[in-house]
Every structure is written in structure tokens, then in C-alpha cells.
Design a protein around this motif. Structure first.
Motif, short mmCIF file in Angstrom:
data_model
loop_
_atom_site.label_atom_id
_atom_site.label_comp_id
_atom_site.label_asym_id
_atom_site.label_seq_id
_atom_site.Cartn_x
_atom_site.Cartn_y
_atom_site.Cartn_z
N ASP A 12 -2.40 -1.67 37.94
CA ASP A 12 -1.88 -3.01 38.07
C ASP A 12 -0.72 -3.20 37.09
N ASP A 13 0.14 -4.17 37.39
CA ASP A 13 1.33 -4.41 36.58
C ASP A 13 1.00 -4.57 35.10
N ASP A 14 -0.09 -5.25 34.78
CA ASP A 14 -0.41 -5.49 33.37
C ASP A 14 -0.98 -4.26 32.66
N GLU A 15 -1.19 -3.17 33.37
CA GLU A 15 -1.65 -1.92 32.76
C GLU A 15 -0.49 -1.10 32.19
N VAL A 28 -0.48 5.98 31.31
CA VAL A 28 -0.82 7.39 31.19
C VAL A 28 -2.30 7.59 31.49
N LEU A 29 -2.58 8.63 32.24
CA LEU A 29 -3.95 9.02 32.56
C LEU A 29 -4.07 10.51 32.23
N THR A 30 -5.03 10.86 31.37
CA THR A 30 -5.14 12.23 30.90
C THR A 30 -6.50 12.82 31.22
N ARG A 40 7.55 3.00 35.19
CA ARG A 40 8.26 1.92 35.88
C ARG A 40 9.47 1.61 35.01
N ILE A 41 10.66 1.94 35.53
CA ILE A 41 11.87 1.89 34.73
C ILE A 41 12.88 0.97 35.41
N GLU A 126 -1.64 10.18 22.68
CA GLU A 126 -1.75 9.32 21.51
C GLU A 126 -1.06 7.98 21.71
N ALA A 127 0.01 7.96 22.51
CA ALA A 127 0.77 6.73 22.71
C ALA A 127 -0.02 5.64 23.42
N GLN A 128 -1.00 6.03 24.23
CA GLN A 128 -1.75 5.01 24.98
C GLN A 128 -3.24 5.23 24.93
#
Length: 131
Positions: A12-15, A28-30, A40-41, A126-128
Motif C-alpha cells: 500500500d502507498d503508506d508502506e 523492501v522485502l528480504t 516509486r520514483i 538495515e534501511a527498512q
């Protein structure tokens, strides 16, 4: 459909979290051996410098908009590639890519890219707190 299932992820957009680059948001999904970075850029954004991954393979799929970038074994090759929706690129370890301009789509003025990395990148994990 069980939306609480640990194996199903909905974007979803808020994710999507802002990054330190203006116009760039990501989710990110790891897993153990793969990592998905859903970008989304904002159309017209720049900020992707020419780089290579020595230890990671990267597969990118353009979902919306387009990507105008450089990709080659030779860092000095200035030739640009423009790839559009439903097209993909593969950057094996050691291949230079980036110096990108992101082309927004007609509806949202965004470029959506699904980047898959193998093995997963620790900096993205680590970023997310991906997962």
C-alpha cells in the motif's frame, strides 16, 4: 484471502518510505536468498549515480513509466538505454549501471521499478528492517 499471512505482502502507498534522495520512495522485502526493492520514483528524478555491485546480481523490471540509464561492462561507455513498462534489465556482479533519469507514467508521473537482488544487500535490509 488471509491478509495476516506471514508469506503475503501488500504494498500500500503508506508502506513506502522516503529515502535521502528527493522523489525516491521504496519498500523492501528480504528473504534468505532474495531481496525485492519496490521503488516509486517521481518522474524526472535523478540521483542514481553510476555504480556496480561486486557481490550482488540485480534484476530490474519496469512496472510504470520508464528508465533512461547507462548499463555496460565499460564504465566509460556513455551510451544510454531507455527501457519502458514491462521491460527488464539484468546487472550481473561487476556491471556498471545507473546515471539514471526516471520517466514518469501518464497517470501518477511515477516510475515503478521492482529490483531483485541476490544475495540480499545488507544496506537495504538495515534501511527498512526489511522482512
Amino acid at each position: 484471502m488471509n491478509l495476516a499471512n506471514q508469506y503475503c505482502h501488500f504494498f500500500d502507498d503508506d508502506e513506502f518510505l522516503e529515502t535521502d534522495r528527493p522523489g525516491f520512495r521504496r519498500r523492501v522485502l528480504t528473504g534468505d536468498h532474495l531481496q525485492l526493492c519496490f521503488w516509486r520514483i517521481a518522474g524526472g528524478s535523478t540521483g542514481s549515480f553510476l555504480h556496480k555491485h561486486d557481490d550482488h546480481e540485480q534484476l530490474g523490471v519496469i512496472v510504470r513509466g520508464g528508465l533512461d540509464f547507462r548499463i555496460d561492462d565499460d564504465k566509460d561507455n556513455e551510451e544510454r538505454q531507455l527501457i519502458g513498462e514491462h521491460q527488464a534489465y539484468l546487472a550481473p556482479p561487476g556491471v556498471w549501471h545507473g546515471d539514471s533519469v526516471f520517466v514518469g507514467d501518464d497517470e501518477l508521473d511515477e516510475c515503478w521499478i521492482l529490483d531483485v537482488f541476490s544475495p540480499p544487500r545488507d544496506d537495504l535490509r538495515e534501511a527498512q528492517g526489511a522482512g
